[in-house]
Design a protein around this motif. Structure first.
Motif, PDB file in Angstrom:
ATOM      1  N   HIS A   1       0.813  -1.218   0.000  1.00  0.00           N
ATOM      2  CA  HIS A   1       0.000   0.000   0.000  1.00  0.00           C
ATOM      3  C   HIS A   1       0.849   1.271   0.000  1.00  0.00           C
ATOM      4  CE1 HIS A   1      -3.934  -1.709   0.117  1.00  0.00           C
ATOM      5  NE2 HIS A   1      -3.723  -2.394   1.218  1.00  0.00           N
ATOM      6  N   SER A   2       2.112   1.141  -0.326  1.00  0.00           N
ATOM      7  CA  SER A   2       3.007   2.308  -0.436  1.00  0.00           C
ATOM      8  C   SER A   2       3.085   3.103   0.867  1.00  0.00           C
ATOM      9  CB  SER A   2       2.553   3.224  -1.586  1.00  0.00           C
ATOM     10  OG  SER A   2       2.581   2.535  -2.809  1.00  0.00           O
ATOM     11  N   ILE A   3       3.049   2.395   1.974  1.00  0.00           N
ATOM     12  CA  ILE A   3       3.204   3.008   3.298  1.00  0.00           C
ATOM     13  C   ILE A   3       4.644   2.791   3.750  1.00  0.00           C
ATOM     14  CG2 ILE A   3       2.530   2.855   5.729  1.00  0.00           C
ATOM     15  CD1 ILE A   3      -0.272   2.048   4.755  1.00  0.00           C
ATOM     16  N   GLY A   4       5.315   3.868   4.128  1.00  0.00           N
ATOM     17  CA  GLY A   4       6.699   3.769   4.561  1.00  0.00           C
ATOM     18  C   GLY A   4       6.813   3.308   6.008  1.00  0.00           C
ATOM     19  N   PHE A   5       7.842   2.519   6.293  1.00  0.00           N
ATOM     20  CA  PHE A   5       8.100   2.075   7.658  1.00  0.00           C
ATOM     21  C   PHE A   5       9.586   1.809   7.816  1.00  0.00           C
ATOM     22  CE2 PHE A   5       6.885  -1.492   5.009  1.00  0.00           C
ATOM     23  CZ  PHE A   5       7.816  -2.477   5.300  1.00  0.00           C
ATOM     24  N   HIS A   6      10.027   1.713   9.076  1.00  0.00           N
ATOM     25  CA  HIS A   6      11.444   1.632   9.393  1.00  0.00           C
ATOM     26  C   HIS A   6      11.727   0.458  10.317  1.00  0.00           C
ATOM     27  CE1 HIS A   6      12.532   5.908   8.146  1.00  0.00           C
ATOM     28  NE2 HIS A   6      11.203   5.887   8.049  1.00  0.00           N
ATOM     29  N   GLU A   7      12.947  -0.025  10.246  1.00  0.00           N
ATOM     30  CA  GLU A   7      13.442  -0.915  11.283  1.00  0.00           C
ATOM     31  C   GLU A   7      13.493  -0.118  12.591  1.00  0.00           C
ATOM     32  OE1 GLU A   7      14.352  -4.043  11.020  1.00  0.00           O
ATOM     33  OE2 GLU A   7      14.765  -4.425   8.899  1.00  0.00           O
ATOM     34  N   ILE A   8      13.554  -0.822  13.713  1.00  0.00           N
ATOM     35  CA  ILE A   8      13.839  -0.100  14.960  1.00  0.00           C
ATOM     36  C   ILE A   8      15.343  -0.166  15.211  1.00  0.00           C
ATOM     37  CG2 ILE A   8      11.544  -0.521  15.908  1.00  0.00           C
ATOM     38  CD1 ILE A   8      12.761  -2.630  17.738  1.00  0.00           C
ATOM     39  N   LYS A   9      15.870   0.902  15.776  1.00  0.00           N
ATOM     40  CA  LYS A   9      17.331   0.996  15.971  1.00  0.00           C
ATOM     41  C   LYS A   9      17.830  -0.046  16.957  1.00  0.00           C
ATOM     42  CE  LYS A   9      17.661   5.414  16.932  1.00  0.00           C
ATOM     43  NZ  LYS A   9      18.169   6.793  17.157  1.00  0.00           N
ATOM     44  N   SER A  10      17.067  -0.269  17.999  1.00  0.00           N
ATOM     45  CA  SER A  10      17.466  -1.220  19.030  1.00  0.00           C
ATOM     46  C   SER A  10      16.229  -1.619  19.821  1.00  0.00           C
ATOM     47  CB  SER A  10      18.517  -0.608  19.969  1.00  0.00           C
ATOM     48  OG  SER A  10      18.013   0.574  20.570  1.00  0.00           O
ATOM     49  N   ASP A  11      16.358  -2.649  20.623  1.00  0.00           N
ATOM     50  CA  ASP A  11      15.235  -3.106  21.444  1.00  0.00           C
ATOM     51  C   ASP A  11      14.765  -1.984  22.369  1.00  0.00           C
ATOM     52  OD1 ASP A  11      16.074  -5.389  20.232  1.00  0.00           O
ATOM     53  OD2 ASP A  11      16.465  -6.517  22.073  1.00  0.00           O
ATOM     54  N   PHE A  12      13.458  -1.874  22.557  1.00  0.00           N
ATOM     55  CA  PHE A  12      12.932  -0.934  23.543  1.00  0.00           C
ATOM     56  C   PHE A  12      11.575  -1.415  24.032  1.00  0.00           C
ATOM     57  CE2 PHE A  12      10.999   0.648  19.658  1.00  0.00           C
ATOM     58  CZ  PHE A  12       9.766   1.159  20.041  1.00  0.00           C
ATOM     59  N   THR A  13      11.160  -0.874  25.157  1.00  0.00           N
ATOM     60  CA  THR A  13       9.893  -1.253  25.787  1.00  0.00           C
ATOM     61  C   THR A  13       9.012  -0.031  25.928  1.00  0.00           C
ATOM     62  OG1 THR A  13      10.949  -3.045  27.022  1.00  0.00           O
ATOM     63  CG2 THR A  13       8.825  -2.272  27.845  1.00  0.00           C
ATOM     64  N   THR A  14       7.726  -0.185  25.592  1.00  0.00           N
ATOM     65  CA  THR A  14       6.753   0.888  25.797  1.00  0.00           C
ATOM     66  C   THR A  14       5.413   0.259  26.126  1.00  0.00           C
ATOM     67  OG1 THR A  14       5.737   2.862  24.808  1.00  0.00           O
ATOM     68  CG2 THR A  14       6.141   1.016  23.323  1.00  0.00           C
ATOM     69  N   ASN A  15       4.689   0.889  27.029  1.00  0.00           N
ATOM     70  CA  ASN A  15       3.381   0.393  27.481  1.00  0.00           C
ATOM     71  C   ASN A  15       3.453  -1.069  27.924  1.00  0.00           C
ATOM     72  OD1 ASN A  15       2.338   2.896  26.812  1.00  0.00           O
ATOM     73  ND2 ASN A  15       1.535   2.216  24.834  1.00  0.00           N
ATOM     74  N   GLY A  16       4.580  -1.432  28.504  1.00  0.00           N
ATOM     75  CA  GLY A  16       4.734  -2.788  29.012  1.00  0.00           C
ATOM     76  C   GLY A  16       5.026  -3.837  27.962  1.00  0.00           C
ATOM     77  N   LYS A  17       5.191  -3.416  26.694  1.00  0.00           N
ATOM     78  CA  LYS A  17       5.472  -4.344  25.606  1.00  0.00           C
ATOM     79  C   LYS A  17       6.896  -4.133  25.102  1.00  0.00           C
ATOM     80  CE  LYS A  17       1.289  -6.061  25.531  1.00  0.00           C
ATOM     81  NZ  LYS A  17       1.027  -7.444  25.969  1.00  0.00           N
ATOM     82  N   ARG A  18       7.593  -5.246  24.909  1.00  0.00           N
ATOM     83  CA  ARG A  18       8.980  -5.189  24.446  1.00  0.00           C
ATOM     84  C   ARG A  18       9.012  -5.375  22.934  1.00  0.00           C
ATOM     85  NH1 ARG A  18      13.195  -9.237  23.975  1.00  0.00           N
ATOM     86  NH2 ARG A  18      15.269  -8.283  24.103  1.00  0.00           N
ATOM     87  N   PHE A  19       9.728  -4.488  22.269  1.00  0.00           N
ATOM     88  CA  PHE A  19       9.872  -4.566  20.823  1.00  0.00           C
ATOM     89  C   PHE A  19      11.338  -4.834  20.490  1.00  0.00           C
ATOM     90  CE2 PHE A  19       6.053  -2.144  21.621  1.00  0.00           C
ATOM     91  CZ  PHE A  19       5.148  -2.771  20.767  1.00  0.00           C
ATOM     92  N   LYS A  20      11.548  -5.868  19.719  1.00  0.00           N
ATOM     93  CA  LYS A  20      12.885  -6.396  19.487  1.00  0.00           C
ATOM     94  C   LYS A  20      13.329  -6.098  18.057  1.00  0.00           C
ATOM     95  CE  LYS A  20      15.204 -10.935  19.575  1.00  0.00           C
ATOM     96  NZ  LYS A  20      14.959 -12.379  19.819  1.00  0.00           N
ATOM     97  N   LYS A  21      14.564  -5.669  17.920  1.00  0.00           N
ATOM     98  CA  LYS A  21      15.106  -5.375  16.602  1.00  0.00           C
ATOM     99  C   LYS A  21      15.073  -6.625  15.729  1.00  0.00           C
ATOM    100  CE  LYS A  21      19.035  -3.311  14.199  1.00  0.00           C
ATOM    101  NZ  LYS A  21      20.390  -2.717  14.324  1.00  0.00           N
ATOM    102  N   GLY A  22      14.605  -6.435  14.497  1.00  0.00           N
ATOM    103  CA  GLY A  22      14.433  -7.564  13.597  1.00  0.00           C
ATOM    104  C   GLY A  22      13.065  -8.208  13.702  1.00  0.00           C
ATOM    105  N   TYR A  23      12.326  -7.859  14.756  1.00  0.00           N
ATOM    106  CA  TYR A  23      10.993  -8.419  14.994  1.00  0.00           C
ATOM    107  C   TYR A  23       9.945  -7.316  15.108  1.00  0.00           C
ATOM    108  CZ  TYR A  23      13.223 -12.915  16.096  1.00  0.00           C
ATOM    109  OH  TYR A  23      13.937 -14.099  16.038  1.00  0.00           O
ATOM    110  N   ALA A  24      10.306  -6.092  14.784  1.00  0.00           N
ATOM    111  CA  ALA A  24       9.377  -4.964  14.932  1.00  0.00           C
ATOM    112  C   ALA A  24       9.716  -3.871  13.932  1.00  0.00           C
ATOM    113  CB  ALA A  24       9.426  -4.413  16.355  1.00  0.00           C
ATOM    114  N   TYR A  25       8.707  -3.056  13.603  1.00  0.00           N
ATOM    115  CA  TYR A  25       8.881  -1.927  12.693  1.00  0.00           C
ATOM    116  C   TYR A  25       8.154  -0.712  13.249  1.00  0.00           C
ATOM    117  CZ  TYR A  25      10.293  -5.517   9.321  1.00  0.00           C
ATOM    118  OH  TYR A  25      10.921  -6.565   8.696  1.00  0.00           O
ATOM    119  N   ILE A  26       8.590   0.469  12.813  1.00  0.00           N
ATOM    120  CA  ILE A  26       7.930   1.725  13.174  1.00  0.00           C
ATOM    121  C   ILE A  26       7.395   2.382  11.906  1.00  0.00           C
ATOM    122  CG2 ILE A  26       8.332   4.097  13.935  1.00  0.00           C
ATOM    123  CD1 ILE A  26      10.058   3.105  16.132  1.00  0.00           C
TER     124      ILE A  26
END
Length: 832
Positions: free
Chosen positions: A412-437
């Motif tokens: 759908h031509s929507i841009g997104f990015h890798e995450i730079k490094s693992d981080f946690t927000t709202n109690g959820k952990r987002f892991k590099k290689g397993y998440a996008y922004i």
């Protein structure tokens, strides 16, 4: 007597006159045509409307037109599941053809710049026909529309082609069209019979509406899971058409519908001006239909809410989507409330609407171009307020589900990015290689909102389709809105699924966690090869890693392969299935040791699904697709007509989709002898009635007070759960929930089967929360009834199991988050 004879003569005249119409019946009057352009009859061998066009002949004609006309170019954008080409014609003036790429780039630039000069810009119109294959008048009319545009010598047509680029899709569903044409043509009589009881108007299961895997493709514009959808969505985003038309059919006793639909049922994210322009375009349709004397209506049914439909998807992308619905002859001629309805008549109406759209587009060109420009200009203003903010999504234990949602964004031509490094927000952990922004400050911010929003308040309580489709919930992913884009790394240009790997060679055992989406595919390959595998019923830790419920153990000892062969084999499995497999060199763990009885031996699934009359083809097709396309597993399709004669002992699992069957005795004996029967949705009523399983449902009483006769339809309709998303709690220690890392799950449901929970809490491994609504519409009485009920149960019957789900775990091929529930019921059937 004379009157009777006269009516009979008139009836015969109508039947004979309409059975073999010529071009003059269809095409605009007082128009001359270029004799060098082939007519449909000269290529396909019959007049349009005399027979239902088969897809191969449709392709033959479109290629012939493109070869003969300098107004038409043609491209092949891929193939269907059955290998049929997905054609797109581009129809415009020869001058425009010579500058087509410049025109396209200028058109796209107008959606990205703050100013635009529409004086000399052509309007872009996408015309799509018969996405439902048995609504065939559209594709049959496409031949006439294409011929008219290629051959007409009138100044009106030349002016149109100077001022428009027409993207022309003659068959949105080639496989379904071919299936239906075969049915209608092989059941056609020489003496056309309008009797609605004739076999011609009673297609055999599953009918031609759907594609190869029995999907309704007019629900896939947003999820984009099917090859036909991927082709048209790529064309859509390449051009961003100003108008898109979607030609359908409806019940035989109706007339003709064109949008706008019911005003109160338009999605709130759609600009008001969109509907006003739709209504203005509708005036052109009305004028054209008045001219030929055809009845029509508007604003009384259908809607513009679910963005996954062809007529609504453009509305969130700066265009104007228009639905056409023609009363269907369902064959060649049929009685109707409006008299004898002939196939040629339906074709002429579809052609009329196609040409009136083009007239509206030409005359409203600058107004509509300006609307699209302003749509994106306003969207950029909205997006700028979100600068520095984004949406993060992912699953730290499942890269594949994350990848597949990112894949949709890419389409759908929507841009997104890798995450730079693992981080946690709202109690959820987002892991590099397993998440996008996804940065919100981008062109398609409104489309992002449409895909990720959770909505529970609505202007209207009736919906033509689903009321919720929140994508991260559908995928079972963690996500958070409003996160800082400072967490974003590089933008993803080329999207690749994470590679799988075996950590090392072992002489003792291998462990494979069950979290990854493609773990069932891997396990099936392992068991299918004759290897032994076990499932861990409890958590344990070793080598600094905690292994969750459902971890798969592949021992080295007593296997059919040597240690070297097993290592090579598992390397290929890991690569093909995008999973990690850990080598271990000891059976000693913290928790259950690898030799514990808490590791249960698994057997190869031998699965069949019941299909045919009495079964809902959509549900069956989704399951077939899941096995065949996602998990690479064999699935035997058992037809209800022959089920009582089948040797069921060949299978250890049988799936009964929504519906019922007559082979009650055979199925019950098979379960009692050790089989696992999995029933879905309305199949639960049949299973309960025939004493396969004891189920207790809450009964709903609809009491209407102060409701008028006129309002009764809306009152009853408001009690329908058309499709919404609900939260349930999971007991992760139960095998049905193996592979899920959270204790909450989002379930899609579109029924009012409220199954009471068992008194023993451990018999309720999945249970709706007290306030379960996450997104979508449900009436308060229904919501109260759903609270704390259960969507899943399993009971023993003799030596086997009966497993039931009230909800669809495979909805439209994009509800990735619940696919594993079915796989768990299959692979861990003996442990449920």
């Amino acid at each position: 007597m004379r009157l009777t004879i006269l009516l009979l003569v008139l009836s015969c005249f109508q039947l004979n006159a309409q059975s073999k119409p010529d071009l003059s019946y269809y095409l605009p009057q007082n128009t001359s045509y270029n004799q060098s352009i082939p007519t449909p009859e000269s290529v396909i061998g019959h007049q349009v409307g005399e027979w239902h066009i088969t897809h191969d002949k449709l392709v033959q004609y479109m290629r012939a037109l493109a070869a003969a006309s300098d107004r038409i170019s043609i491209e092949d954008r891929g193939t269907t599941f059955e290998g049929r080409p997905l054609l797109l014609l581009t129809i415009t003036s020869p001058t425009n053809h010579n500058n087509l790429e410049t025109i396209r780039q200028t058109h796209i630039a107008s959606t990205e710049n703050n100013t635009v000069d529409t004086n000399n810009m052509p309007i872009v119109i996408y015309q799509g026909f018969s996405i439902h294959g048995n609504e065939a008048s559209g594709s049959n009319a496409s031949m006439l529309a294409a011929y008219h545009l290629a051959a007409a010598q009138s100044n009106d047509v030349k002016d149109l082609l100077d001022n428009a680029v027409i993207l022309f899709d003659p068959s949105l569903n080639p496989d379904g069209l071919q299936r239906f044409a075969y049915w209608a043509n092989t059941n056609k009589s020489n003496n056309l019979n309008p009797d609605p009881n004739d076999r011609e108007y009673r297609e055999v299961w599953p009918g031609g509406r759907t594609n190869h895997y029995w999907f309704d493709m007019n629900r896939d514009w947003l999820p984009v899971q099917l090859p036909e959808s991927r082709a048209r969505i790529a064309s859509f985003h390449k051009w961003l058409p100003n108008i898109l038309t979607d030609h359908h059919e409806m019940g035989t006793n109706a007339s003709f519908f064109f949008q706008p639909g019911i005003p109160s049922r338009t999605h709130p994210l759609t600009p008001k001006l969109n509907q006003e322009l739709t209504k203005s375009i509708g005036n052109y349709h009305a004028k054209a239909f008045d001219k030929i004397g055809s009845l029509y209506y508007t604003e009384e049914s259908f809607d513009d809410f679910y963005y996954g439909k062809g007529s609504t998807f453009p509305d969130i992308n700066g265009g104007i989507g228009i639905l056409f619905e023609q009363a269907s002859s369902r064959g060649h001629i049929q009685e109707s409330a409006n008299g004898i309805l002939t196939f040629p008549f339906t074709i002429r109406n579809q052609l009329t609407a196609a040409l009136s759209t083009l007239e509206a587009g030409k005359n409203m060109r600058q107004e509509i171009l300006q609307y699209q420009h302003d749509f994106y200009k306003n969207a950029r203003k909205e997006a700028s307020k979100e600068n520095g903010k984004g949406i993060v999504f992912g699953d730290e234990k499942d890269a594949a589900k994350t990848y597949h949602l990112a894949e949709i964004l890419k389409r759908h031509s929507i841009g997104f990015h890798e995450i730079k490094s693992d981080f946690t927000t709202n109690g959820k952990r987002f892991k590099k290689g397993y998440a996008y922004i996804i940065p919100k400050n981008q062109k398609n911010t409104r489309l992002i909102n449409a895909m990720f929003e959770k909505r529970t308040k609505f202007q209207d309580s009736l919906f033509y389709d689903v009321s919720a489709w929140t994508f991260p919930l559908a995928f079972g992913l963690d996500y958070a809105e409003g996160v800082s884009t400072s967490n974003a790394g590089a933008q993803v240009k080329e999207l690749n699924m994470r590679s799988g790997v075996v950590s090392a060679k072992s002489n003792y055992a291998y462990l494979m966690e069950w979290h990854e989406y493609y773990s069932p595919k891997a396990l099936n390959k392992i068991l299918e090869s004759g290897l032994r595998a076990k499932v861990g019923m409890k958590q344990f830790s070793m080598n600094g890693k905690t292994y969750d419920y459902g971890t798969i153990l592949i021992p080295i000892q007593n296997q059919k392969k040597s240690a070297d062969q097993l290592y090579s084999f598992l390397q290929k499995v890991a690569t093909d299935c995008h999973i990690n497999i850990d080598a271990v060199n000891t059976g000693l763990t913290e928790g259950i040791d690898l030799g514990s009885n808490q590791f249960r031996a698994l057997t190869q699934p031998k699965v069949a699904i019941i299909v045919g009359d009495g079964i809902r083809s959509y549900d069956a097709g989704e399951i077939w697709h899941l096995f065949d396309q996602r998990y690479d597993m064999r699935l035997t399709k058992l037809d209800t007509r022959s089920l009582s004669r089948v040797n069921l002992s060949r299978y250890n699992t049988i799936i009964l989709p929504s519906g019922s069957v007559s082979a009650t005795k055979q199925l019950k004996e098979w379960v009692q002898n050790g089989g696992t029967l999995i029933g879905y949705r309305s199949a639960l009523n049949w299973l309960k009635r025939n004493e396969f399983i004891k189920l207790d449902f809450k009964k709903m009483e609809r009491q209407a007070t102060d409701i008028s006769f006129e309002q009764r339809g809306n009152f009853n309709g408001a009690q329908v759960v058309g499709g919404a998303i609900f939260e349930a709690e999971q007991d992760r220690s139960h095998p049905i929930n193996f592979g899920y890392k959270n204790d909450r799950i989002a379930l899609f449901r579109n029924n009012t089967m409220f199954m009471k929970a068992d008194k023993q809490s451990y018999n309720n491994p999945i249970r709706y929360t007290k306030t379960p609504l996450l997104s979508g519409y449900i009436s308060k009485p229904n919501l109260d009834s759903l609270s704390l009920t259960v969507p899943f149960k399993v009971n023993r019957l003799g030596g086997g199991n009966v497993v039931v789900f009230t909800d669809n775990t495979n909805f439209r091929a994009f509800w990735y988050g619940t696919n594993k529930l079915m796989m768990n019921a299959i692979f861990f059937r003996e442990e449920l």
